[in-house]
Design an enzyme around this catalytic site. Structure first.
Site, mmCIF file in Angstrom:
data_model
loop_
_atom_site.group_PDB
_atom_site.id
_atom_site.type_symbol
_atom_site.label_atom_id
_atom_site.label_comp_id
_atom_site.label_asym_id
_atom_site.label_seq_id
_atom_site.Cartn_x
_atom_site.Cartn_y
_atom_site.Cartn_z
ATOM 1 N N SER A 72 -9.997 6.380 -1.416
ATOM 2 C CA SER A 72 -9.072 5.589 -1.787
ATOM 3 C C SER A 72 -8.034 5.511 -0.727
ATOM 4 O O SER A 72 -7.531 6.546 -0.044
ATOM 5 C CB SER A 72 -8.228 5.994 -3.149
ATOM 6 O OG SER A 72 -8.924 5.460 -4.317
ATOM 7 N N ASP A 102 -1.402 -1.770 -5.836
ATOM 8 C CA ASP A 102 -1.767 -0.397 -5.641
ATOM 9 C C ASP A 102 -1.938 -0.211 -4.065
ATOM 10 O O ASP A 102 -2.597 0.292 -3.524
ATOM 11 C CB ASP A 102 -3.301 -0.315 -6.110
ATOM 12 C CG ASP A 102 -3.493 1.139 -6.156
ATOM 13 O OD1 ASP A 102 -2.708 2.333 -6.114
ATOM 14 O OD2 ASP A 102 -4.787 1.469 -6.466
ATOM 15 N N HIS A 116 -1.838 5.014 -6.172
ATOM 16 C CA HIS A 116 -2.314 6.150 -6.910
ATOM 17 C C HIS A 116 -2.646 7.356 -6.110
ATOM 18 O O HIS A 116 -2.894 8.429 -6.657
ATOM 19 C CB HIS A 116 -3.346 5.736 -7.772
ATOM 20 C CG HIS A 116 -4.747 5.362 -7.002
ATOM 21 N ND1 HIS A 116 -5.190 4.250 -6.740
ATOM 22 C CD2 HIS A 116 -5.815 6.340 -6.872
ATOM 23 C CE1 HIS A 116 -6.559 4.369 -6.081
ATOM 24 N NE2 HIS A 116 -6.622 5.751 -6.176
#
Length: 394
Positions: free
Chosen positions: A227, A148, A104
């Protein structure tokens, strides 16, 4: 597929600029994947997985760990075109310039409405900033939406590389010290420390309709922009990729989650070698069975995964597995009865829905494996030929 009982929680993609708090549903799943790939690349020379032992808490030295590992952590800036921009973190894994991050961070998937058929697109441009402030361009190798995980690559000639040693998430224990390095809110190369607060969590992938098994839960603060950054064990080895938090405010509240490095390593290897990531799939929904549930309904085993639904035209349906036919209440919980109770897969014991997801994830599409179930009080086996997990929207 997801478990039949789920709890809605707020989960925030930790990539700054990738959107606000995202409502997800926590559940257990099983299955396998197709991956969009932008560029093929040579295989990385990732270090062999070491045998981990429980680290001594007293030897944990965050300052020394930071000094030794910070140069291998990078800040990632992605241009998403009409979808805006994204900022996250990543880390160098080999001397060829391969960098692990979250899917992402390098795609527009966080901007796509849940349930939408809109395509996932790669960022039009990606830049990597090292700890000394130097910024260089990167190319996207590919991504795995189910876990992810994303892979990008920089040219080794563009900057000195400091690859990080990859550990193993299989030996992680609750209470061991951990450190996260990343760029929360764009604050490059920031350190946070804590402990592993839980293991074996099934968390929703922010990039698909399935869940990630064996996620590592930590109280080390993780925020937007973290992230894709590494979660280190006390010995300075990467045991996970920081991916998300569960929060009611959109900020760190002591519950962060990292994708296990064993899963990320699998994605990395397949992306650079074959150009896609595949996961096995059977097509069922399951529910945990505890000794109390087993006793109340005479299920024939104290632990297992009760099949609540079998999806049409799936490997499970073709093999003859049976889903539930009625629902009864016990202590405020709805129990779907009438289906098979799975107690083992490929010889490995199944104690609940999460075990089904974990075991199937470790298998390969096309394999035929034995499912041991209890049906009508009798133990029986079914041979199930595993399929490829279909992509489902969030």
């Amino acid at each position: 597929m997801r478990a039949s009982i789920a709890v809605a929680v707020a989960a925030l993609a930790a990539a700054a600029g990738a959107g606000t708090a995202i409502l997800v549903v926590t559940a257990a799943d099983l299955g396998a994947s197709t991956t969009t790939v932008v560029e093929a690349a040579p295989p990385p020379s990732t270090p062999a997985t070491p045998v981990r032992s429980t680290p001594a808490v007293g030897s944990f030295d965050p300052a020394a760990l930071y000094a030794a590992r910070a140069d291998g952590v990078v800040t990632i800036y992605s241009n998403l075109g009409a979808d805006g921009s994204s900022q996250g973190s990543g880390f160098v894994v080999d001397s060829t310039g391969a960098i692990l991050t979250n899917a992402h961070v390098i795609t527009n998937v966080a901007e796509i409405e849940p349930g939408s058929a809109a395509p996932v697109r790669a960022a039009s441009a990606v830049y990597v900033e090292f700890s000394d402030g130097e910024r260089v361009p990167a190319k996207i190798v590919g991504w795995d939406l189910f876990s992810d995980v994303g892979v990008i690559r920089v040219k080794p000639a563009d900057h000195v590389l400091a690859p990080l040693p990859l550990g193993s998430s299989g030996g992680v224990v609750v209470g061991e010290p951990v450190a996260a390095i990343g760029s929360p809110f764009g604050k490059q190369t920031s350190l946070s420390v804590g402990v592993v607060s839980a293991i074996g969590r099934s968390i929703d992938s922010l990039t698909s309709g399935f869940t990630v098994s064996d996620a590592i839960q930590t109280d080390a603060p993780i925020n937007r922009g973290n992230s894709g950054g590494p979660l280190f064990d006390g010995d300075g080895r990467v045991i996970g990729i920081n991916a998300q938090i569960q929060s009611t405010t959109g900020t760190a509240e002591g519950v962060g989650f990292a994708i296990p490095i064993d899963i990320a390593r699998r994605s990395l290897d397949q992306l650079v070698r074959t150009g896609r990531v595949r996961y096995a799939y059977i097509g069922i929904r399951t529910q945990d069975v505890t000794p109390g549930i087993a006793s109340a309904f005479d299920l024939g085993a104290e632990r297992g995964a009760l099949v609540t639904r079998v999806e049409d035209r799936t490997p499970a349906a073709q093999a003859g597995l049976r889903g539930g036919s009625r629902t009864e209440a016990l202590n405020g919980e709805d129990i779907t009865l009438g289906g098979d109770l799975i107690v083992a897969i490929a010889g490995k014991p199944v104690g609940g829905a999460a075990d089904v997801a974990q075991i199937v994830t470790e298998l390969r599409p096309g394999q035929t494996v034995e499912f041991t179930v209890i049906r009508g009080g009798r133990k029986t086996t079914f041979d199930v030929t595993l399929g490829d997990r279909p992509l489902e929207s969030r």
